[in-house]
Design a protein around this motif. Sequence first.
Motif, PDB file in Angstrom:
ATOM      1  N   SER A  11      13.061  39.329 -21.681  1.00 23.25           N
ATOM      2  CA  SER A  11      13.347  37.903 -21.582  1.00 23.25           C
ATOM      3  C   SER A  11      13.589  37.506 -20.124  1.00 23.25           C
ATOM      4  CB  SER A  11      14.566  37.553 -22.445  1.00 23.25           C
ATOM      5  OG  SER A  11      14.886  36.195 -22.336  1.00 23.25           O
ATOM      6  N   PHE A  12      14.322  38.353 -19.400  1.00 24.65           N
ATOM      7  CA  PHE A  12      14.636  38.107 -17.992  1.00 24.65           C
ATOM      8  C   PHE A  12      13.366  38.029 -17.144  1.00 24.65           C
ATOM      9  CE2 PHE A  12      15.731  39.832 -13.734  1.00 24.65           C
ATOM     10  CZ  PHE A  12      16.677  38.904 -13.341  1.00 24.65           C
ATOM     11  N   GLU A  13      12.386  38.882 -17.481  1.00 22.94           N
ATOM     12  CA  GLU A  13      11.130  38.923 -16.725  1.00 22.94           C
ATOM     13  C   GLU A  13      10.105  37.907 -17.240  1.00 22.94           C
ATOM     14  OE1 GLU A  13      10.782  40.508 -14.121  1.00 22.94           O
ATOM     15  OE2 GLU A  13      12.072  42.276 -14.115  1.00 22.94           O
ATOM     16  N   GLY A  14      10.430  37.216 -18.343  1.00 24.56           N
ATOM     17  CA  GLY A  14       9.515  36.220 -18.899  1.00 24.56           C
ATOM     18  C   GLY A  14       8.321  36.806 -19.613  1.00 24.56           C
ATOM     19  N   ILE A  15       8.445  38.043 -20.107  1.00 22.91           N
ATOM     20  CA  ILE A  15       7.323  38.709 -20.773  1.00 22.91           C
ATOM     21  C   ILE A  15       6.902  38.001 -22.060  1.00 22.91           C
ATOM     22  CG2 ILE A  15       6.584  40.856 -21.903  1.00 22.91           C
ATOM     23  CD1 ILE A  15       8.147  42.384 -19.795  1.00 22.91           C
ATOM     24  N   PRO A  16       7.836  37.545 -22.919  1.00 27.92           N
ATOM     25  CA  PRO A  16       7.395  36.832 -24.131  1.00 27.92           C
ATOM     26  C   PRO A  16       6.510  35.629 -23.822  1.00 27.92           C
ATOM     27  CG  PRO A  16       9.705  37.410 -24.317  1.00 27.92           C
ATOM     28  CD  PRO A  16       9.298  37.731 -22.914  1.00 27.92           C
ATOM     29  N   GLU A  17       6.872  34.859 -22.802  1.00 27.88           N
ATOM     30  CA  GLU A  17       6.069  33.690 -22.435  1.00 27.88           C
ATOM     31  C   GLU A  17       4.699  34.114 -21.902  1.00 27.88           C
ATOM     32  OE1 GLU A  17       9.159  34.225 -21.473  1.00 27.88           O
ATOM     33  OE2 GLU A  17      10.303  32.633 -22.467  1.00 27.88           O
ATOM     34  N   LEU A  18       4.675  35.174 -21.091  1.00 27.35           N
ATOM     35  CA  LEU A  18       3.405  35.673 -20.565  1.00 27.35           C
ATOM     36  C   LEU A  18       2.485  36.136 -21.699  1.00 27.35           C
ATOM     37  CD1 LEU A  18       4.627  37.777 -17.477  1.00 27.35           C
ATOM     38  CD2 LEU A  18       3.338  35.621 -17.415  1.00 27.35           C
ATOM     39  N   MET A  19       3.053  36.869 -22.654  1.00 25.68           N
ATOM     40  CA  MET A  19       2.263  37.364 -23.781  1.00 25.68           C
ATOM     41  C   MET A  19       1.763  36.207 -24.640  1.00 25.68           C
ATOM     42  SD  MET A  19       0.911  39.903 -25.350  1.00 25.68           S
ATOM     43  CE  MET A  19       1.712  41.339 -24.639  1.00 25.68           C
ATOM     44  N   SER A  20       2.645  35.234 -24.892  1.00 24.74           N
ATOM     45  CA  SER A  20       2.262  34.077 -25.690  1.00 24.74           C
ATOM     46  C   SER A  20       1.126  33.309 -25.038  1.00 24.74           C
ATOM     47  CB  SER A  20       3.480  33.164 -25.891  1.00 24.74           C
ATOM     48  OG  SER A  20       3.132  32.038 -26.667  1.00 24.74           O
ATOM     49  N   ASN A  21       1.256  33.043 -23.746  1.00 29.30           N
ATOM     50  CA  ASN A  21       0.216  32.304 -23.030  1.00 29.30           C
ATOM     51  C   ASN A  21      -1.098  33.075 -22.992  1.00 29.30           C
ATOM     52  OD1 ASN A  21       2.012  30.224 -22.477  1.00 29.30           O
ATOM     53  ND2 ASN A  21       2.631  31.087 -20.498  1.00 29.30           N
ATOM     54  N   PHE A  22      -1.001  34.395 -22.832  1.00 28.09           N
ATOM     55  CA  PHE A  22      -2.210  35.224 -22.782  1.00 28.09           C
ATOM     56  C   PHE A  22      -2.959  35.189 -24.108  1.00 28.09           C
ATOM     57  CE2 PHE A  22      -4.181  39.351 -23.732  1.00 28.09           C
ATOM     58  CZ  PHE A  22      -5.164  39.376 -22.740  1.00 28.09           C
TER      59      PHE A  22
END
Length: 434
Positions: A301-312
């Motif tokens: 969450s701190f690194e923003g991985i969920p958002e990156l994965m969602s956008n990808f």
Amino acid sequence: MSIEVISILVLFLSFFILLLLKVPVAYSIGISTTVSLLLNIDKLPGITTIAQRMTTGIDSFALLAIPFFVLAGEIMKRGGIANRLINFAKSLVASLPGGLAYVNILASMLFGAISGSALAATSAIGSIMTDRMEKEGLPRAFSASVNITASTTGLLIPPSNILIVFALASGGSASVAALFIAGYLPGVLLGLALMGYVAFVAIKRDFIKGTRASLSEVLGYFSKAIFSLLLLVVVVGGIVAGIFTATEASVIAVLYAAVLALIYGEVGVKDFPDILLTSAKTTAVVMFLICTSMAMSWLFSFEGIPELMSNFLLGQFSNKFAIFLVINIVLLLVGTFMDMTPAVLIFTPIFLPVVVALGMEPVHFGIVMVLNLCIGLCTPPVGTILFVGSGIANISVTQVVKPLIPFLIIMVIVLLLVTYIPEISMLLPRLFDL
């Protein structure tokens, strides 16, 4: 390359390298998370943050249910409950060709559901059934394959510890009660699908039939097993009806199982210290996994991985069914090298926002994720149930793999049905307005 990208690469590379070096999963998660975070912040606040996240990660009332359900499962495994369920199952289906294979599946469904543990079902049912199945002409490797795959049904049919973990990982978007009731139909469907393949093999190989039990014998075995079966009604019924929480239900399960085991006479008061010690060791392993996994989940969450994965995913695929398939493939691969608990805690925050954005309900995704990881328990190189089931059958893993493959294909087919037909998971929660 930004520090965030470098941090993410370090996180995943260090984690996989540690796994390849056979470092225990919990330590691999904790070390890789700490190293990655230290690239972003100074050593003292970094280590302090990881320690804090590990501690607060298990500061949950719902998680108190896990040690109690583990204890209840251990009492049931030693208290003669498995034998009574096996005898009842045998009275129902043993007259069919290869009948003891059906008995194994049905008994695993019942015992796994009552104990909430695939490991307990594998060891308790497998230790009793493998030799019996061999005496009736069923190959030992085939019997082990039946036992290994059938034991996972108890992770879907409530009460299930892993569904409690998913409820925690979902951030409250999926309740324990809804997940419990949602697991029934997929769990039963999986059990019936495995029985269907057993029927095909039994007819093809001309397995012998057992003796048909009379109605009075069926009722006799049912009367001996009824108090064990009532535990399901008490625990799940109480949760769904709102009489008590999952945590309170776990305490009731321990008391019920202890009284039942003492009445059956197969466990005495002197046996409880050893039962408590074994349960405490199992709980410690699970809780340490949860601690480190929650720290890694926070780092994602701190690194923003969920958002990156969602956008990808949303950017690469326009069809939601294709995205569901990709997520299933990823989870199937994850399940081959990672235990269920850390996998649920780490990947739920990544994929849940994606599937919710596509219209999948959190409860439905919880069942899909758990079923995915159930398959992983049966596959090398990490597959816990695969190794335990092989060990109980006294045969090598390599001997089990070939007869196991058709069962795994059946499980994948059931997974696809559960993924693309939401009603299989959501019918009962909607019916009970959960």
